[in-house]
Motif scaffolding. Structure first.
Motif, PDB file in Angstrom:
ATOM      1  N   ASP A 243       0.757  -1.259   0.015  1.00  0.00           N
ATOM      2  CA  ASP A 243       0.102   0.029   0.030  1.00  0.00           C
ATOM      3  C   ASP A 243       0.721   1.205   0.067  1.00  0.00           C
ATOM      4  OD1 ASP A 243      -2.406  -1.532   0.008  1.00  0.00           O
ATOM      5  OD2 ASP A 243      -2.378  -1.497   2.028  1.00  0.00           O
ATOM      6  N   THR A 244       1.994   1.263   0.630  1.00  0.00           N
ATOM      7  CA  THR A 244       2.821   2.427   0.654  1.00  0.00           C
ATOM      8  C   THR A 244       3.482   2.838  -0.653  1.00  0.00           C
ATOM      9  OG1 THR A 244       4.489   0.948   1.353  1.00  0.00           O
ATOM     10  CG2 THR A 244       3.632   2.127   3.187  1.00  0.00           C
ATOM     11  N   TYR A 245       3.861   1.722  -1.500  1.00  0.00           N
ATOM     12  CA  TYR A 245       4.325   2.125  -2.822  1.00  0.00           C
ATOM     13  C   TYR A 245       2.930   2.517  -3.545  1.00  0.00           C
ATOM     14  CZ  TYR A 245       6.027   1.239  -7.260  1.00  0.00           C
ATOM     15  OH  TYR A 245       6.461   1.512  -8.876  1.00  0.00           O
ATOM     16  N   LYS A 246       2.056   1.839  -3.708  1.00  0.00           N
ATOM     17  CA  LYS A 246       0.762   2.444  -4.193  1.00  0.00           C
ATOM     18  C   LYS A 246       0.430   3.973  -4.019  1.00  0.00           C
ATOM     19  CE  LYS A 246      -1.444  -1.976  -4.652  1.00  0.00           C
ATOM     20  NZ  LYS A 246      -2.537  -2.987  -4.484  1.00  0.00           N
ATOM     21  N   ALA A 247       0.801   4.189  -2.730  1.00  0.00           N
ATOM     22  CA  ALA A 247       0.397   5.639  -2.384  1.00  0.00           C
ATOM     23  C   ALA A 247       1.488   6.470  -3.014  1.00  0.00           C
ATOM     24  CB  ALA A 247       0.429   5.642  -0.686  1.00  0.00           C
ATOM     25  N   ILE A 248       2.469   5.936  -3.058  1.00  0.00           N
ATOM     26  CA  ILE A 248       3.779   6.753  -3.657  1.00  0.00           C
ATOM     27  C   ILE A 248       3.267   7.075  -5.048  1.00  0.00           C
ATOM     28  CG2 ILE A 248       6.198   6.691  -4.504  1.00  0.00           C
ATOM     29  CD1 ILE A 248       7.080   5.712  -1.937  1.00  0.00           C
ATOM     30  N   GLU A 249       3.045   6.185  -5.780  1.00  0.00           N
ATOM     31  CA  GLU A 249       2.680   6.265  -7.207  1.00  0.00           C
ATOM     32  C   GLU A 249       1.420   7.142  -7.653  1.00  0.00           C
ATOM     33  OE1 GLU A 249       2.977   2.790 -10.647  1.00  0.00           O
ATOM     34  OE2 GLU A 249       1.714   2.196  -9.084  1.00  0.00           O
ATOM     35  N   ARG A 250       0.399   6.927  -6.587  1.00  0.00           N
ATOM     36  CA  ARG A 250      -0.920   7.802  -6.809  1.00  0.00           C
ATOM     37  C   ARG A 250      -0.370   9.285  -6.615  1.00  0.00           C
ATOM     38  NH1 ARG A 250      -6.239   7.675  -3.059  1.00  0.00           N
ATOM     39  NH2 ARG A 250      -7.164   9.789  -3.860  1.00  0.00           N
ATOM     40  N   ILE A 251       0.288   9.417  -5.346  1.00  0.00           N
ATOM     41  CA  ILE A 251       0.709  10.852  -5.065  1.00  0.00           C
ATOM     42  C   ILE A 251       1.260  11.681  -6.152  1.00  0.00           C
ATOM     43  CG2 ILE A 251       1.893  12.320  -3.572  1.00  0.00           C
ATOM     44  CD1 ILE A 251       0.831  10.438  -1.244  1.00  0.00           C
ATOM     45  N   PHE A 252       2.480  10.930  -6.905  1.00  0.00           N
ATOM     46  CA  PHE A 252       3.201  11.296  -7.828  1.00  0.00           C
ATOM     47  C   PHE A 252       2.570  11.723  -8.917  1.00  0.00           C
ATOM     48  CE2 PHE A 252       5.962  10.865 -11.647  1.00  0.00           C
ATOM     49  CZ  PHE A 252       7.027  11.668 -11.111  1.00  0.00           C
ATOM     50  N   TYR A 253       1.773  10.699  -9.439  1.00  0.00           N
ATOM     51  CA  TYR A 253       0.979  11.027 -10.985  1.00  0.00           C
ATOM     52  C   TYR A 253      -0.096  12.261 -10.493  1.00  0.00           C
ATOM     53  CZ  TYR A 253       3.710   7.579 -12.933  1.00  0.00           C
ATOM     54  OH  TYR A 253       4.758   6.876 -13.663  1.00  0.00           O
ATOM     55  N   GLU A 254      -0.494  12.314  -9.349  1.00  0.00           N
ATOM     56  CA  GLU A 254      -1.739  13.386  -9.180  1.00  0.00           C
ATOM     57  C   GLU A 254      -0.840  14.674  -8.916  1.00  0.00           C
ATOM     58  OE1 GLU A 254      -5.092  11.015  -6.654  1.00  0.00           O
ATOM     59  OE2 GLU A 254      -3.484  12.187  -5.370  1.00  0.00           O
ATOM     60  N   GLN A 255       0.293  14.719  -8.385  1.00  0.00           N
ATOM     61  CA  GLN A 255       0.944  15.988  -8.088  1.00  0.00           C
ATOM     62  C   GLN A 255       1.843  16.572  -9.116  1.00  0.00           C
ATOM     63  OE1 GLN A 255       0.205  18.100  -5.480  1.00  0.00           O
ATOM     64  NE2 GLN A 255      -1.067  16.494  -4.649  1.00  0.00           N
TER      65      GLN A 255
END
Length: 578
Positions: A243-255
């Motif tokens: 989940d921590t990797y998925k959070a990084i991926e989501r945040i990066f492509y949102e920001q």
């Protein structure tokens, strides 16, 4: 094995007779505990809960009505879990409300958490709120024809981060998991990279300079670090599933954006983006901040003794009020609480929403949104399309405000526009021409309008009247309800985070608000006392039947009758005094 005690079942001897005086009993009956015990407790979703336990095998559960009731009380009293446990064990008013014996009761935090999880998994908070609402509306005779709608912002139990800190915390959480599960992989990362995120979450970037230029450089560095981690571990399934990797991926492509392997920060991201990795469901509202919100509909008929909330729709903060009307009306229709008139502010009263409500025989009343095709023709001093006689079925103009018939008026179904040509002989000499929306073009006097423009013009004209202001003035009362919910039940900042827990808390807090409102109503007190009197009557009746049975102790029947009739009369006097 599930253990259930029907709240409507009376006992031969009331265990509270020996511990309550007349005054203390009256205080319980007059407050929320009396309403809860005699009206609300029987509405708890025990049937669904009991399905998770064997009816005969296994260790007995806690009494299910009392446990379900405790979860509801915990939310609207805004208790922590430990406070709820203490109340269940030691508090007499909670014992009375939950139909428990007035003695100490044991319960563990793990048991409480298990039932909370069960409520969240089954969606029982929504069911409970709906059942309580419809019951109170019916018993109190609440008129639901007039209601008002508004949203209120809700903060979950999470920290509020800026963009740089959000990305940094996500990286820190992922690196912590790498250290915990495979430290050699962590040691392979660049030393400067590891040092950058070595401080604790609260100290992350604490030594960074505060000027705008330094902040921009830091944000760019953190964004590039995120992109590095994504590429570094994307093909390693052990990490990519976390989940921590998925959070990084989501945040990066949102920001951020990537062009030819160059990372850049987005200027604007919108509100539907992650705000904190610990609560990935929370989003952002530009005016109120991160978190959630609830769409709330409340009765507002002045003839009601109290006003109750009839509908609650939890949402994330980024949801637009303009999109909520359909969902609110659907929920009200499902609960059979549909109003005739729904008051709302400009966020809800677009022409599309007004038409949607009208299709369900509901008048959505509120000011016209300021950006709804307003032009100089819509000013009160000017004439507008609302002043023309228009056939609403065909959208063709019958005559102008001066009474002149058009030369032609044709509606185009594809474009939705009606093109009208007025006779030159009428318009060229008309004394209203300067105020009229008809324009002279290519030697013709023309006017184009749509059905939407006609409706908006009519609504703008109407909202400037005293009649509209008189009808609309009660809408402001829901602001007091929103404030009261936050002060009394803790709705403003919850003790939980994550969509399931947040929605669970919202539903139960609003159900509790309705209970608290009902408890101050004289009609509800009459209902509570009537039910308590019936219980006392059947207790006395059952005891007298037992006393007359063969083989019972030889006590004067006359003395028993006198004593219990006197007790019942005292209870009736207590009821009348209320």
């Amino acid at each position: 094995m599930h253990k259930i005690i029907d709240p409507q079942q009376t006992r031969l001897f009331d265990p509270y007779d020996s511990v309550l005086t007349e005054k203390t009993r009256k205080r319980l009956l007059d407050g929320w505990p009396g309403v809860f015990r005699h009206v609300i407790l029987e509405l708890m979703p025990v049937g669904t809960i009991s399905g998770h336990f064997n009816p005969t095998l296994g260790r007995p559960t806690k009494e299910l009505y009392s446990i379900a009731g405790l979860l509801l009380i915990q939310e609207f009293m805004d208790w922590t879990k430990n406070e709820a446990l203490d109340a269940y064990s030691f508090s007499m008013n909670v014992h009375y409300a939950l139909n428990l014996e007035p003695v100490t009761h044991d319960i563990s935090k793990r048991t409480l958490e298990r039932y909370i999880n069960l409520f969240e998994e089954e969606g029982l908070a929504k069911t409970t709120m709906d059942e309580i609402t419809t019951t109170l509306v019916e018993k109190l005779g609440i008129k639901i024809d007039q209601q008002r709608l508004d949203s209120t912002h809700i903060f979950s139990d999470m920290a509020s981060f800026g963009r740089t800190r959000l990305m940094g915390v996500a990286i820190k959480r992922f690196l912590t998991q790498i250290i915990r599960h495979n430290k050699p992989d962590y040691n392979l990362l660049d030393e400067s990279f590891r040092q950058r995120y070595a401080p604790g979450v609260n100290q992350l970037f604490a030594d960074a300079k505060k000027d705008s230029g330094s902040r921009c450089l830091l944000r760019q560095q953190v964004a590039e670090d995120m992109y590095y981690l994504i590429r570094r571990f994307v093909d390693i399934d052990e990490y990519a599933r976390k989940d921590t990797y998925k959070a990084i991926e989501r945040i990066f492509y949102e920001q951020c954006e990537v062009h030819e392997e160059k990372v850049s920060i987005k200027q604007k991201t919108g509100g539907n983006v992650m705000q904190n990795p610990s609560d990935p469901d929370a989003t952002y509202d530009g005016h109120k901040g991160p978190g959630y919100q609830a769409q709330i509909s409340e009765t507002c008929n002045p003839d009601n003794d109290v006003q109750l909330i009839t509908c609650a729709i939890p949402q994330t903060a980024a949801e637009s009020d303009a999109n909520a009307v359909g969902e609110v009306l659907e929920d009200l229709q499902t609960s059979d609480l549909m109003p005739d008139e729904l008051l709302a502010d400009t966020g809800y009263t677009s022409d599309d929403n007004v038409q949607l409500a009208e299709q369900q025989s509901v008048e959505l009343l509120g000011p016209v949104p300021s950006g709804s095709s307003k032009s100089k023709d819509d000013e009160y001093e000017q004439l507008n399309i609302d002043d023309f006689n228009v056939d609403e079925a065909t959208e063709e103009i019958v005559c102008c405000p001066a009474g002149h018939k058009p030369q032609s008026s044709e509606h185009n179904n594809e474009t939705g526009k009606t093109k009208t040509v007025m006779p030159e002989s009428a318009c060229s000499q008309c004394r209203f021409f300067e105020q009229c929306p008809v324009e002279k073009t290519s030697g013709e006097y023309k006017l184009e309008h749509t059905a939407k423009q006609r409706r908006l013009a009519g609504r703008r004209r109407e909202q400037d009247t005293e009649v509209f202001r008189e009808r609309y003035k009660t809408r402001g009362g829901i602001e007091g309800t929103n404030s009261g919910l936050k002060r009394k039940t803790g709705l403003g900042r919850l003790r939980v985070r994550g969509r399931p827990a947040v929605f669970h808390a919202i539903y139960l807090k609003i159900a509790g608000w309705n209970i608290l409102r009902a408890s101050v109503c004289a009609k509800m007190r009459q209902i509570v006392y009537a039910r308590a009197n019936i219980a006392a009557f059947w207790l006395n009746f059952a005891f007298l039947r037992w006393a007359k049975a063969p083989g019972c102790a030889r006590v004067s029947l006359k003395r028993q009758i006198v004593a219990y009739v006197q007790r019942f009369e005292d209870f009736l006097m207590l009821s009348n005094a209320a």
